[in-house]
Design a protein around this motif. Structure first.
Motif, short mmCIF file in Angstrom:
data_model
loop_
_atom_site.label_atom_id
_atom_site.label_comp_id
_atom_site.label_asym_id
_atom_site.label_seq_id
_atom_site.Cartn_x
_atom_site.Cartn_y
_atom_site.Cartn_z
N MET A 1 -54.41 117.06 14.05
CA MET A 1 -54.60 117.12 15.49
C MET A 1 -56.09 117.16 15.80
SD MET A 1 -53.06 117.08 18.32
CE MET A 1 -53.79 117.14 19.92
N ALA A 2 -56.44 116.66 16.98
CA ALA A 2 -57.84 116.59 17.38
C ALA A 2 -58.38 118.00 17.61
CB ALA A 2 -57.97 115.78 18.65
N ASN A 3 -59.60 118.24 17.12
CA ASN A 3 -60.21 119.56 17.26
C ASN A 3 -61.30 119.57 18.31
OD1 ASN A 3 -58.64 120.83 15.30
ND2 ASN A 3 -59.94 120.06 13.66
N THR A 4 -62.13 118.57 18.33
CA THR A 4 -63.26 118.55 19.27
C THR A 4 -62.78 118.04 20.64
OG1 THR A 4 -63.88 116.30 18.70
CG2 THR A 4 -64.84 118.06 17.37
N PRO A 5 -63.51 118.40 21.68
CA PRO A 5 -63.14 117.91 23.01
C PRO A 5 -63.15 116.38 23.10
CG PRO A 5 -64.70 119.71 23.21
CD PRO A 5 -64.59 119.39 21.75
N GLN A 6 -64.12 115.76 22.42
CA GLN A 6 -64.20 114.30 22.43
C GLN A 6 -62.96 113.69 21.79
OE1 GLN A 6 -66.56 116.34 21.28
NE2 GLN A 6 -68.61 115.68 21.90
N ALA A 7 -62.54 114.27 20.67
CA ALA A 7 -61.38 113.74 19.95
C ALA A 7 -60.11 113.94 20.77
CB ALA A 7 -61.25 114.41 18.59
N LYS A 8 -60.02 115.06 21.49
CA LYS A 8 -58.86 115.31 22.34
C LYS A 8 -58.80 114.29 23.47
CE LYS A 8 -58.56 120.21 21.36
NZ LYS A 8 -58.79 121.57 21.85
N LYS A 9 -59.95 114.01 24.06
CA LYS A 9 -60.00 113.02 25.14
C LYS A 9 -59.62 111.64 24.61
CE LYS A 9 -62.94 111.02 28.68
NZ LYS A 9 -64.25 111.00 29.33
N ARG A 10 -60.16 111.26 23.46
CA ARG A 10 -59.85 109.94 22.89
C ARG A 10 -58.36 109.83 22.57
NH1 ARG A 10 -61.87 105.89 24.19
NH2 ARG A 10 -61.19 104.83 22.33
N ALA A 11 -57.75 110.92 22.12
CA ALA A 11 -56.32 110.90 21.82
C ALA A 11 -55.51 110.65 23.09
CB ALA A 11 -55.89 112.21 21.16
N LYS A 12 -55.92 111.29 24.19
CA LYS A 12 -55.22 111.08 25.47
C LYS A 12 -55.42 109.64 25.96
CE LYS A 12 -56.81 114.39 28.12
NZ LYS A 12 -56.97 115.38 29.20
N GLN A 13 -56.63 109.12 25.82
CA GLN A 13 -56.92 107.75 26.25
C GLN A 13 -56.14 106.74 25.41
OE1 GLN A 13 -61.19 107.71 25.86
NE2 GLN A 13 -61.50 107.96 28.06
N ALA A 14 -56.06 107.01 24.10
CA ALA A 14 -55.35 106.09 23.21
C ALA A 14 -53.87 106.06 23.55
CB ALA A 14 -55.55 106.52 21.75
N GLU A 15 -53.30 107.20 23.90
CA GLU A 15 -51.88 107.26 24.27
C GLU A 15 -51.63 106.50 25.57
OE1 GLU A 15 -47.84 108.06 24.26
OE2 GLU A 15 -49.33 108.07 22.67
N LYS A 16 -52.53 106.66 26.54
CA LYS A 16 -52.40 105.93 27.81
C LYS A 16 -52.44 104.43 27.59
CE LYS A 16 -54.48 108.95 31.29
NZ LYS A 16 -55.61 109.07 32.21
N SER A 17 -53.41 104.00 26.81
CA SER A 17 -53.54 102.56 26.58
C SER A 17 -52.39 102.02 25.74
CB SER A 17 -54.88 102.22 25.93
OG SER A 17 -54.95 102.74 24.63
N ARG A 18 -51.86 102.84 24.83
CA ARG A 18 -50.73 102.40 24.02
C ARG A 18 -49.51 102.13 24.90
NH1 ARG A 18 -46.12 104.06 22.14
NH2 ARG A 18 -46.30 106.12 23.10
N VAL A 19 -49.26 103.02 25.84
CA VAL A 19 -48.13 102.84 26.75
C VAL A 19 -48.34 101.61 27.64
CG1 VAL A 19 -46.90 103.87 28.70
CG2 VAL A 19 -47.50 105.28 26.72
N ARG A 20 -49.54 101.47 28.18
CA ARG A 20 -49.84 100.33 29.05
C ARG A 20 -49.74 99.02 28.27
NH1 ARG A 20 -54.32 102.10 31.05
NH2 ARG A 20 -55.61 101.23 29.41
N ASN A 21 -50.30 98.99 27.07
CA ASN A 21 -50.26 97.77 26.26
C ASN A 21 -48.84 97.40 25.87
OD1 ASN A 21 -53.02 97.49 26.35
ND2 ASN A 21 -53.38 98.43 24.37
N ALA A 22 -48.01 98.40 25.62
CA ALA A 22 -46.62 98.12 25.24
C ALA A 22 -45.90 97.40 26.37
CB ALA A 22 -45.90 99.41 24.87
N GLY A 23 -46.11 97.85 27.58
CA GLY A 23 -45.49 97.20 28.73
C GLY A 23 -45.98 95.79 28.94
N GLN A 24 -47.27 95.61 28.81
CA GLN A 24 -47.85 94.27 29.00
C GLN A 24 -47.42 93.33 27.89
OE1 GLN A 24 -52.05 95.07 29.27
NE2 GLN A 24 -51.94 95.64 31.43
N ARG A 25 -47.34 93.83 26.67
CA ARG A 25 -46.90 93.00 25.55
C ARG A 25 -45.44 92.58 25.72
NH1 ARG A 25 -47.93 96.43 21.72
NH2 ARG A 25 -50.14 95.96 21.70
N SER A 26 -44.63 93.51 26.21
CA SER A 26 -43.23 93.21 26.46
C SER A 26 -43.11 92.13 27.53
CB SER A 26 -42.50 94.48 26.91
OG SER A 26 -41.19 94.17 27.30
#
Length: 90
Positions: free
Chosen positions: A1-26
């Motif tokens: 799991m992400a420990n630093t604040p930067q890593a936590k933010k990147r994890a949230k951003q990556a999840e958002k983009s993963r969901v958005r990309n999945a919809g667009q790819r579909s």
């Protein structure tokens, strides 16, 4: 799991983009399948119309970084070849 604040933010951003990309790819795959289904059915007009609507969606997927531009060019070329073979074949 992400420990630093930067890593936590990147994890949230990556999840958002993963969901958005999945919809667009579909959505992208759906429009490609519509062209292929029209070609299999032998419907020339519907195949041409589906191809015309699929091309801008494929191009927008490139600008959004969803697929590589060479993959887009290859997809458009293959779809166009199938549509043309259907139109010229009959």
């Amino acid at each position: 799991m992400a420990n630093t604040p930067q890593a936590k933010k990147r994890a949230k951003q990556a999840e958002k983009s993963r969901v958005r990309n999945a919809g667009q790819r579909s959505n992208l795959r759906t429009f490609i399948k519509k062209v292929l289904a029209a070609v299999r059915a032998g419907d020339k007009e519907q195949a041409q119309a589906a191809f015309k609507t699929a091309v801008p969606i494929i191009d927008s997927a490139v600008t959004k970084g969803l697929i590589h531009k060479n993959k887009a060019a290859r997809s458009k070329s293959r779809l166009n070849a199938r549509v043309k073979a259907l139109v010229l074949g009959e």
